[in-house]
Design an enzyme around this catalytic site. Structure first.
Site, PDB file in Angstrom:
ATOM      1  N   LYS A  54       1.035  -1.145   0.010  1.00 21.75           N
ATOM      2  CA  LYS A  54      -0.083  -0.115   0.037  1.00 21.75           C
ATOM      3  C   LYS A  54       0.840   1.247   0.106  1.00 21.75           C
ATOM      4  O   LYS A  54       1.713   1.251   1.083  1.00 21.75           O
ATOM      5  CB  LYS A  54      -0.730  -0.034   1.116  1.00 21.75           C
ATOM      6  CG  LYS A  54      -1.819   1.300   1.693  1.00 21.75           C
ATOM      7  CD  LYS A  54      -3.031   1.337   0.814  1.00 21.75           C
ATOM      8  CE  LYS A  54      -3.742   2.474   1.346  1.00 21.75           C
ATOM      9  NZ  LYS A  54      -4.769   2.433   2.517  1.00 21.75           N
ATOM     10  N   SER A  56       1.395   5.515  -1.352  1.00 22.01           N
ATOM     11  CA  SER A  56       0.429   6.894  -1.801  1.00 22.01           C
ATOM     12  C   SER A  56       0.329   6.858  -3.376  1.00 22.01           C
ATOM     13  O   SER A  56       1.432   6.561  -4.025  1.00 22.01           O
ATOM     14  CB  SER A  56       1.368   8.250  -1.372  1.00 22.01           C
ATOM     15  OG  SER A  56       1.395   8.256  -0.109  1.00 22.01           O
ATOM     16  N   THR A 113       0.370  11.644  -1.290  1.00 24.09           N
ATOM     17  CA  THR A 113      -0.718  12.058  -1.820  1.00 24.09           C
ATOM     18  C   THR A 113      -1.272  13.499  -1.109  1.00 24.09           C
ATOM     19  O   THR A 113      -1.462  14.543  -1.846  1.00 24.09           O
ATOM     20  CB  THR A 113      -1.880  11.353  -2.100  1.00 24.09           C
ATOM     21  OG1 THR A 113      -1.440  10.083  -2.685  1.00 24.09           O
ATOM     22  CG2 THR A 113      -2.881  11.885  -2.942  1.00 24.09           C
ATOM     23  N   ALA A 114      -1.141  13.610   0.119  1.00 23.72           N
ATOM     24  CA  ALA A 114      -1.547  14.775   0.931  1.00 23.72           C
ATOM     25  C   ALA A 114      -0.526  15.815   0.542  1.00 23.72           C
ATOM     26  O   ALA A 114      -0.842  16.956   0.133  1.00 23.72           O
ATOM     27  CB  ALA A 114      -1.512  14.408   2.378  1.00 23.72           C
ATOM     28  N   HIS A 157      -5.686  10.805   7.822  1.00 26.87           N
ATOM     29  CA  HIS A 157      -6.137   9.794   8.461  1.00 26.87           C
ATOM     30  C   HIS A 157      -7.081  10.399   9.693  1.00 26.87           C
ATOM     31  O   HIS A 157      -8.081  11.262   9.354  1.00 26.87           O
ATOM     32  CB  HIS A 157      -5.028   9.206   9.337  1.00 26.87           C
ATOM     33  CG  HIS A 157      -3.984   8.368   8.340  1.00 26.87           C
ATOM     34  ND1 HIS A 157      -4.428   7.903   7.040  1.00 26.87           N
ATOM     35  CD2 HIS A 157      -2.930   8.108   8.391  1.00 26.87           C
ATOM     36  CE1 HIS A 157      -3.545   7.475   6.481  1.00 26.87           C
ATOM     37  NE2 HIS A 157      -2.410   7.445   7.140  1.00 26.87           N
TER      38      HIS A 157
END
Length: 281
Positions: A54, A56, A113-114, A157
């Protein structure tokens, strides 16, 4: 087979059945639990010990030669984007986002991604750009903003549900900005696998794990809370409800369109390496 994902409730909920032998015909999976900034690095290093990770969505352009994006198991959605937070009365006010010009901002990872969304947003809203970018583990960001060690923080989150407990102020919801700007859901976390593997079989096992989680929502509760890093059960459930949705079972055309839009824009701005967008599917 070896898989790496975060200890966050959405990941443990999604993968509970897969890693506990509850998916028919799936092989045993050994898990490495790591925050996404670590899995981003492991993918970029082509870690020989990991088959599925997993990461980004922002990290995809660096790894697509060796890894394929799987159509399930990840995190896309609406109303679930990163937030830009400031201390009460410190930054923002009448100036809004422009007050970030030249300021110190903490982010959870430079390939998240943030942070990619933040850079796209800041290019439109922060004249002259922000000042120093400080990378901190995401659980350290809100205390650092509260204590005045940094001027603003980019959080992800469960911080969406808890930032008010730190006395912080919401300056911008980057998910809301993205959705208003594009009409598309926001791509957050991607599931990738080595291209040498049976990708169709892997996708089927992961989709079956998602469907098992929905059909048996209490089965994973102990597993989720064991890894939830002192999160309350209510926050953990809100986290799952927000990040595990229809896109977790299948990206579909809308999901792929969102990923192409995000990474296409990032390429145009020179924020990620140029790559063939057709490799996404």
């Amino acid at each position: 087979m070896n898989i790496a994902f975060s200890p966050c409730p959405n990941d443990t909920f999604v993968f509970h059945a897969l890693v506990h032998g509850l998916v028919p015909d799936a092989p045993p999976f050994e898990v490495t639990y790591a925050d996404i900034d670590i899995t981003n690095r492991l993918a970029a290093e082509r870690s020989p010990d990991l088959d599925v990770l997993k990461i980004s969505y922002a990290a995809l352009p660096w790894v697509l030669d060796d890894y394929a994006l799987l159509p399930c198991g990840g995190a896309l959605g609406r109303g679930c984007g990163p937030l830009v937070l400031t201390g009460s009365g410190q930054v923002g006010g009448p100036e809004g986002a422009a007050a970030l010009s030249g300021r110190r901002v903490a982010v959870p990872s430079e390939r998240s991604t943030a942070y990619l969304l933040f850079r796209l947003w800041a290019a439109q809203h922060v004249p002259g750009g922000v000042g120093e970018i400080v990378v901190l583990p995401f659980h350290e960001i809100m205390p650092a903003v509260r204590d005045g060690k940094i001027d603003a923080g980019l959080v992800i989150h469960e911080a969406r549900f808890t930032y008010h407990l730190y006395g912080l102020t919401l300056l911008a919801d980057l998910g809301s900005w993205w959705e208003a700007d594009t009409g598309l859901p926001i791509p957050l976390g991607a599931i990738i696998a080595r291209r040498s593997l049976d990708l169709a079989a892997l996708s089927g096992w992961i989709r079956a794990s998602v469907e098992y989680a929905w059909a048996h929502p209490d089965a994973s509760l102990d597993y989720v809370m064991r890894h939830a890093q002192e999160m309350s059960p209510d926050v953990a459930q809100a986290h799952i409800a927000l990040y595990v949705n229809g896109f977790s079972a299948d990206l579909g055309e809308e999901g792929y369109a969102a990923v192409r839009s995000l990474l296409g824009r990032a390429m145009e701005e020179g924020l990620v390496p140029a790559f063939d967008l057709s490799k996404l599917k």
